[in-house]
Design a protein around this motif. Structure first.
Motif, PDB file in Angstrom:
ATOM      1  N   GLY A 136       8.476  22.404 -35.559  1.00 38.96           N
ATOM      2  CA  GLY A 136       8.490  20.968 -35.248  1.00 38.96           C
ATOM      3  C   GLY A 136       7.343  20.507 -34.377  1.00 38.96           C
ATOM      4  N   THR A 137       6.587  21.434 -33.793  1.00 39.29           N
ATOM      5  CA  THR A 137       5.469  21.054 -32.921  1.00 39.29           C
ATOM      6  C   THR A 137       4.193  20.893 -33.743  1.00 39.29           C
ATOM      7  N   TRP A 138       3.100  20.502 -33.061  1.00 34.74           N
ATOM      8  CA  TRP A 138       1.829  20.334 -33.772  1.00 34.74           C
ATOM      9  C   TRP A 138       1.306  21.686 -34.291  1.00 34.74           C
ATOM     10  N   ILE A 139       1.677  22.780 -33.600  1.00 37.18           N
ATOM     11  CA  ILE A 139       1.263  24.111 -34.075  1.00 37.18           C
ATOM     12  C   ILE A 139       1.887  24.395 -35.440  1.00 37.18           C
ATOM     13  N   ASP A 140       3.178  24.125 -35.571  1.00 36.03           N
ATOM     14  CA  ASP A 140       3.884  24.329 -36.842  1.00 36.03           C
ATOM     15  C   ASP A 140       3.262  23.466 -37.946  1.00 36.03           C
ATOM     16  N   LYS A 141       2.989  22.193 -37.639  1.00 37.06           N
ATOM     17  CA  LYS A 141       2.417  21.297 -38.654  1.00 37.06           C
ATOM     18  C   LYS A 141       1.004  21.721 -39.040  1.00 37.06           C
ATOM     19  N   PHE A 142       0.247  22.219 -38.047  1.00 33.48           N
ATOM     20  CA  PHE A 142      -1.122  22.658 -38.321  1.00 33.48           C
ATOM     21  C   PHE A 142      -1.136  23.847 -39.287  1.00 33.48           C
ATOM     22  N   PHE A 143      -0.312  24.870 -38.990  1.00 38.18           N
ATOM     23  CA  PHE A 143      -0.288  26.047 -39.857  1.00 38.18           C
ATOM     24  C   PHE A 143       0.330  25.737 -41.232  1.00 38.18           C
ATOM     25  N   SER A 144       1.316  24.836 -41.253  1.00 36.17           N
ATOM     26  CA  SER A 144       1.906  24.452 -42.543  1.00 36.17           C
ATOM     27  C   SER A 144       0.879  23.733 -43.414  1.00 36.17           C
ATOM     28  N   SER A 145       0.051  22.900 -42.809  1.00 33.43           N
ATOM     29  CA  SER A 145      -1.000  22.204 -43.563  1.00 33.43           C
ATOM     30  C   SER A 145      -2.038  23.200 -44.084  1.00 33.43           C
ATOM     31  N   LEU A 146      -2.414  24.180 -43.234  1.00 32.70           N
ATOM     32  CA  LEU A 146      -3.366  25.197 -43.680  1.00 32.70           C
ATOM     33  C   LEU A 146      -2.820  25.999 -44.859  1.00 32.70           C
ATOM     34  N   SER A 147      -1.522  26.309 -44.812  1.00 29.94           N
ATOM     35  CA  SER A 147      -0.894  27.062 -45.904  1.00 29.94           C
ATOM     36  C   SER A 147      -0.940  26.279 -47.202  1.00 29.94           C
ATOM     37  N   LEU A 148      -0.689  24.971 -47.113  1.00 30.04           N
ATOM     38  CA  LEU A 148      -0.724  24.132 -48.308  1.00 30.04           C
ATOM     39  C   LEU A 148      -2.127  24.091 -48.901  1.00 30.04           C
ATOM     40  N   ILE A 149      -3.141  23.989 -48.042  1.00 27.81           N
ATOM     41  CA  ILE A 149      -4.529  23.982 -48.525  1.00 27.81           C
ATOM     42  C   ILE A 149      -4.884  25.331 -49.146  1.00 27.81           C
ATOM     43  N   GLY A 150      -4.513  26.425 -48.452  1.00 27.82           N
ATOM     44  CA  GLY A 150      -4.833  27.762 -48.958  1.00 27.82           C
ATOM     45  C   GLY A 150      -4.182  28.042 -50.287  1.00 27.82           C
ATOM     46  N   ASN A 151      -2.987  27.527 -50.501  1.00 29.23           N
ATOM     47  CA  ASN A 151      -2.276  27.777 -51.754  1.00 29.23           C
ATOM     48  C   ASN A 151      -2.923  27.080 -52.940  1.00 29.23           C
ATOM     49  N   SER A 152      -3.758  26.072 -52.684  1.00 35.18           N
ATOM     50  CA  SER A 152      -4.390  25.324 -53.777  1.00 35.18           C
ATOM     51  C   SER A 152      -5.797  25.848 -54.095  1.00 35.18           C
ATOM     52  N   LEU A 153      -6.277  26.847 -53.365  1.00 35.26           N
ATOM     53  CA  LEU A 153      -7.629  27.374 -53.571  1.00 35.26           C
ATOM     54  C   LEU A 153      -7.626  28.494 -54.611  1.00 35.26           C
ATOM     55  N   GLN A 154      -8.810  28.777 -55.148  1.00 33.19           N
ATOM     56  CA  GLN A 154      -8.988  29.862 -56.128  1.00 33.19           C
ATOM     57  C   GLN A 154     -10.040  30.836 -55.615  1.00 33.19           C
ATOM     58  N   ILE A 155      -9.898  32.102 -56.009  1.00 30.18           N
ATOM     59  CA  ILE A 155     -10.777  33.151 -55.482  1.00 30.18           C
ATOM     60  C   ILE A 155     -12.236  32.882 -55.812  1.00 30.18           C
ATOM     61  N   TYR A 156     -12.517  32.510 -57.067  1.00 36.43           N
ATOM     62  CA  TYR A 156     -13.915  32.347 -57.465  1.00 36.43           C
ATOM     63  C   TYR A 156     -14.599  31.199 -56.717  1.00 36.43           C
ATOM     64  N   PHE A 157     -13.821  30.142 -56.383  1.00 35.85           N
ATOM     65  CA  PHE A 157     -14.384  29.018 -55.623  1.00 35.85           C
ATOM     66  C   PHE A 157     -14.607  29.411 -54.166  1.00 35.85           C
ATOM     67  N   VAL A 158     -13.581  30.007 -53.547  1.00 31.77           N
ATOM     68  CA  VAL A 158     -13.685  30.406 -52.140  1.00 31.77           C
ATOM     69  C   VAL A 158     -14.779  31.460 -51.970  1.00 31.77           C
ATOM     70  N   GLY A 159     -14.898  32.361 -52.964  1.00 31.18           N
ATOM     71  CA  GLY A 159     -15.906  33.411 -52.874  1.00 31.18           C
ATOM     72  C   GLY A 159     -17.318  32.861 -52.830  1.00 31.18           C
ATOM     73  N   VAL A 160     -17.608  31.892 -53.685  1.00 28.49           N
ATOM     74  CA  VAL A 160     -18.950  31.296 -53.713  1.00 28.49           C
ATOM     75  C   VAL A 160     -19.234  30.555 -52.407  1.00 28.49           C
ATOM     76  N   VAL A 161     -18.236  29.805 -51.919  1.00 29.24           N
ATOM     77  CA  VAL A 161     -18.412  29.070 -50.664  1.00 29.24           C
ATOM     78  C   VAL A 161     -18.624  30.038 -49.502  1.00 29.24           C
ATOM     79  N   ALA A 162     -17.856  31.120 -49.472  1.00 27.16           N
ATOM     80  CA  ALA A 162     -17.987  32.104 -48.390  1.00 27.16           C
ATOM     81  C   ALA A 162     -19.368  32.743 -48.389  1.00 27.16           C
ATOM     82  N   LEU A 163     -19.877  33.046 -49.578  1.00 21.39           N
ATOM     83  CA  LEU A 163     -21.220  33.628 -49.657  1.00 21.39           C
ATOM     84  C   LEU A 163     -22.274  32.646 -49.134  1.00 21.39           C
TER      85      LEU A 163
END
Length: 325
Positions: A136-163
């Motif tokens: 219920g705190t901002w920490i919980d909302k922050f990590f929940s938002s990050l999880s939602l973003i991470g779940n929508s990413l793909q390896i080939y896209f993240v890999g190119v950006v990371a490189l």
């Protein structure tokens, strides 16, 4: 416990045999001519017949399958030489022992998969526990938002950006490459960091959400409230009572994800031009190379089945009722 593991082991043998048989017979159902790969451009019918005989392709498919499987344990004699056990045959495309190629490529895929699993289990479960502790705190909302973003990413896209960002731009990491851990552990680690992070990012999202929901559910259970009523500290209740109950579905999810983990390792190999079993499997399909394809399937299937047995054993230790199932 011993009977439980024995049942799992016998079931694993049946699964490996079924997958090997399906792969072998499906290969011959395809409209292809494997001997043409070895015959070259100036192929004649006589040369094609000799190659078919040398590779054993002139025999019925069930006989070929029997010779292939028994050859793994006893070895086989080919026109190009003797193949000692464990014999996985000679490659149709380059006439090299397949076992040598597997031994060369397997450590790369194993390093990617195991390292990625460690990262997403530690980070994903850790984030889920923190989010549950601060519900219920901002920490919980922050990590929940990050999880939602991470779940929508793909390896080939993240890999190119990371490189582009961390290797070419900021120069924080080396260009991904595989070095044997026995020769240089530091180079092995630094060369695998980016592939591990990219492979684990999707799994981290799933495991953090699962851990958060399970921890919140466990913290509301009667035995946890009883532990609080007895005056136990918050940390003791959190880790000793709620955490153990939340781990059972996490272990189950990890067993289901093992196949996906191997598939993710294949995509990661292509993204970072690493030479592992994934690239070998794709090239063997395009080159109609049955011995190599069979070897990759057997190694991958065996690795996943063995890992599932280990997960089942861990599951049985956490929840003894599983042994009776």
């Amino acid at each position: 416990m011993l009977r439980f593991l024995l049942r799992r082991f016998l079931g694993a043998i049946v699964i490996v045999l079924l997958i090997s048989a399906i792969t072998f017979f499906l290969f011959f159902a395809l409209p292809s001519e494997p001997a043409l790969m070895s015959c070259g451009k100036n192929c004649t019918p006589d040369a094609l017949a000799v190659i078919n005989k040398n590779l054993g392709l002139d025999e019925p498919v069930p006989v070929q399958y029997w010779h292939y499987m028994t050859g793994i344990f006893t070895g086989r004699d080919f026109s190009v030489g003797h193949c000692p056990a464990p014999c996985l045959g000679y490659s149709f495309s380059n006439q090299q022992p397949v076992w040598d190629t597997i031994v060369d490529r397997f450590p790369t895929t194993l390093s990617i998969a195991l390292g990625g699993a460690v990262v997403f289990l530690v980070v994903g479960v850790g984030i889920g526990m923190i989010a549950a502790a601060f519900r219920g705190t901002w920490i919980d909302k922050f990590f929940s938002s990050l999880s939602l973003i991470g779940n929508s990413l793909q390896i080939y896209f993240v890999g190119v950006v990371a490189l582009a960002v961390f290797v070419s731009g900021l120069h924080w990491f080396d260009n991904p490459a595989y070095y044997p851990i026995t020769e240089d552990p530091v180079k092995w680690f630094t060369g695998m960091i980016i592939p591990w992070l990219v492979l684990s990012i999707i799994f981290i999202a799933n495991y953090s959400r699962m851990t958060r929901s399970q921890m919140i559910e466990q913290l509301a259970e009667d035995h946890v409230r009883t532990a609080r009523a007895k005056g136990l500290g918050r940390r003791t209740v959190f880790f000793r009572y709620a955490w153990r109950g939340a781990m059972t579905p996490i272990v189950t999810l990890f067993g289901i994800d093992l196949g996906s983990l191997f598939g993710g390792a294949i995509v990661t190999e292509f993204t970072f031009s690493l030479h592992g079993l994934g690239r070998l499997a794709v090239s063997s399909v395009s080159e109609t190379d049955l011995p190599t394809l069979m070897a990759v399937m057997l190694v991958a299937c065996t690795a996943i089945v063995v890992a599932n047995i280990v997960v089942d054993a861990a599951y049985a230790v956490i929840d003894p009722r599983v042994r009776l199932g």
